[in-house]
Design a protein around this motif. Sequence first.
Motif, mmCIF file in Angstrom:
data_model
loop_
_atom_site.group_PDB
_atom_site.id
_atom_site.type_symbol
_atom_site.label_atom_id
_atom_site.label_comp_id
_atom_site.label_asym_id
_atom_site.label_seq_id
_atom_site.Cartn_x
_atom_site.Cartn_y
_atom_site.Cartn_z
ATOM 1 N N ASN A 1 71.722 12.583 40.516
ATOM 2 C CA ASN A 1 71.171 11.232 40.641
ATOM 3 C C ASN A 1 70.834 10.990 42.114
ATOM 4 O O ASN A 1 71.720 10.718 42.932
ATOM 5 C CB ASN A 1 72.177 10.202 40.134
ATOM 6 N N VAL A 2 69.566 11.104 42.468
ATOM 7 C CA VAL A 2 69.130 11.068 43.869
ATOM 8 C C VAL A 2 69.457 9.737 44.525
ATOM 9 O O VAL A 2 70.072 9.685 45.593
ATOM 10 C CB VAL A 2 67.619 11.369 43.970
ATOM 11 N N ASN A 3 69.047 8.653 43.899
ATOM 12 C CA ASN A 3 69.240 7.347 44.532
ATOM 13 C C ASN A 3 70.713 6.936 44.590
ATOM 14 O O ASN A 3 71.141 6.278 45.541
ATOM 15 C CB ASN A 3 68.410 6.283 43.803
ATOM 16 N N LYS A 4 71.477 7.326 43.589
ATOM 17 C CA LYS A 4 72.914 7.055 43.640
ATOM 18 C C LYS A 4 73.564 7.814 44.797
ATOM 19 O O LYS A 4 74.419 7.272 45.507
ATOM 20 C CB LYS A 4 73.567 7.448 42.311
ATOM 21 N N THR A 5 73.149 9.051 44.984
ATOM 22 C CA THR A 5 73.675 9.844 46.100
ATOM 23 C C THR A 5 73.302 9.212 47.427
ATOM 24 O O THR A 5 74.111 9.141 48.360
ATOM 25 C CB THR A 5 73.134 11.282 46.036
ATOM 26 N N ARG A 6 72.074 8.727 47.532
ATOM 27 C CA ARG A 6 71.632 8.082 48.768
ATOM 28 C C ARG A 6 72.394 6.785 49.021
ATOM 29 O O ARG A 6 72.780 6.505 50.159
ATOM 30 C CB ARG A 6 70.121 7.830 48.717
ATOM 31 N N TRP A 7 72.605 6.014 47.992
ATOM 32 C CA TRP A 7 73.409 4.793 48.134
ATOM 33 C C TRP A 7 74.787 5.134 48.707
ATOM 34 O O TRP A 7 75.249 4.503 49.659
ATOM 35 C CB TRP A 7 73.565 4.108 46.766
ATOM 36 N N GLY A 8 75.432 6.094 48.098
ATOM 37 C CA GLY A 8 76.777 6.453 48.541
ATOM 38 C C GLY A 8 76.815 6.921 49.976
ATOM 39 O O GLY A 8 77.698 6.546 50.751
ATOM 40 N N ASN A 9 75.845 7.741 50.381
ATOM 41 C CA ASN A 9 75.847 8.256 51.739
ATOM 42 C C ASN A 9 75.492 7.202 52.771
ATOM 43 O O ASN A 9 76.026 7.207 53.887
ATOM 44 C CB ASN A 9 74.886 9.448 51.860
ATOM 45 N N VAL A 10 74.600 6.302 52.411
ATOM 46 C CA VAL A 10 74.273 5.214 53.347
ATOM 47 C C VAL A 10 75.494 4.337 53.583
ATOM 48 O O VAL A 10 75.805 3.975 54.727
ATOM 49 C CB VAL A 10 73.097 4.378 52.809
ATOM 50 N N LEU A 11 76.218 4.017 52.531
ATOM 51 C CA LEU A 11 77.419 3.185 52.687
ATOM 52 C C LEU A 11 78.498 3.930 53.466
ATOM 53 O O LEU A 11 79.148 3.356 54.349
ATOM 54 C CB LEU A 11 77.944 2.769 51.313
ATOM 55 N N LEU A 12 78.693 5.202 53.159
ATOM 56 C CA LEU A 12 79.702 5.990 53.870
ATOM 57 C C LEU A 12 79.339 6.130 55.347
ATOM 58 O O LEU A 12 80.194 5.944 56.231
ATOM 59 C CB LEU A 12 79.823 7.374 53.224
ATOM 60 N N GLY A 13 78.081 6.466 55.626
ATOM 61 C CA GLY A 13 77.647 6.607 57.009
ATOM 62 C C GLY A 13 77.762 5.317 57.787
ATOM 63 O O GLY A 13 78.138 5.310 58.970
#
Length: 425
Positions: free
Chosen positions: A307-319
């Motif tokens: 899930n590309v956008n879910k992965t991006r959401w998670g990484n943006v929040l983590l970063g």
Amino acid sequence: MTATDVLVGDVSTTRPVRAYRLPIVLASFGVLSLVVFGVLGSAGSTTTFGVSTSTDFFMIDPIRLPSQVTATVLSVLALLLAAYSFLRVRQGLRVGTWVPVVFGVIWVFTFLVWAVTDKSTSLVSLFQGSLLLAVPLAFGALGGLLNERAGVVNIAIEGQLLLGAFGAAVFGSITGNAYLGLVAAPVAGLLIGSLLALFTVKYSVNQIIVGVVLNVFAVGLTSFLFSSVLKENAATLNSPPRLSTLPIPLLSEIPVLGPVLFRQSIIVYLLYIAVAVIAVALFRTRWGLRVRAVGEHPQAADTVGINVNKTRWGNVLLGSAVAGLGGAFFTLGSVGAFGQEMTAGKGYIALAAMILGRWSPVGALGAALLFGFADKLQQVLGVLETPIPNQFMLMLPYVVTIFAVAGLVGRVRGPAAAGEPYVKG
């Protein structure tokens, strides 16, 4: 296609590409060092460096060096490295990364010997201060690379650092506990991160524009709250306790390395842990493989069930949380209170550290240490009243940043899909 086309194509593909930029840059700085620091240096003068503190296992006497002779010898070594890099390029061979790194260390030490002529300074204090000043830059760079590895460019590091500093100051003051303030910093960074993810991932807004706008938003919000709330209630809302130094038994007593690496506050130790954990997670785990796949080839990642956008959401929040944690350094580890725009552009330097570190956690830390050293060096030389103009000393951290990114990085390729929104089609 004609025979001529084929012949030209064969020649162009087999001829080695020789890029002489690095040897030219190294040789230029080597000659500058030899002439200014060596030949034109003060004959008969000495430079003194302190290398011990009172709590070390054993004391080491200050090192006294003949300024002109030392600068000349080091400059010659630097020129030899430049000649080595020239020969490697001439032979069509790759110049190892160690060459510019060692050259930089030699050149900086040569400059230091020249600048501290007839004076003395503590190398321990210089290195310790450099590490401290590198902390927010390193956290910001780590936050940025977590985002970009997943395909989202994070220009909002400045805003995340600033809001993290604000949150740490307020909650640290309210609770009277610096460690609770430290917990509040990444939460504050998440506010910017959630907005960044919302607009860039969900609504596919241009990532550069969103990042700049969020930086302006963070500056405006914190400036308004500072002038309207914190100023009038400074004793209760803007007087956080500072993080105490936590020396590690035995390790902190090793001469030179002990005070620099193991006599620090918890935020520095958290940086060590963050670099190690992120490096392992990105390059040694299934999660890291998925993240890098999303940042490089999101369509291919989507076809295998990621899930590309879910992965991006998670990484943006983590970063964003990681970058926000770095903001706590300004209020809990350094100043002891929040001030308007106190990050002073450090978020953009963190972005440069991420690029100079080639989107690697260890590389980002190394670049942050370089910029932290430049910042600390200008403070030390300003106190010593060296012959260098004060205006140049104030420029030094930013000059080093520009030179490092433009002169040393050259053409580097970040994650291929960074900056590109992904719409499932």
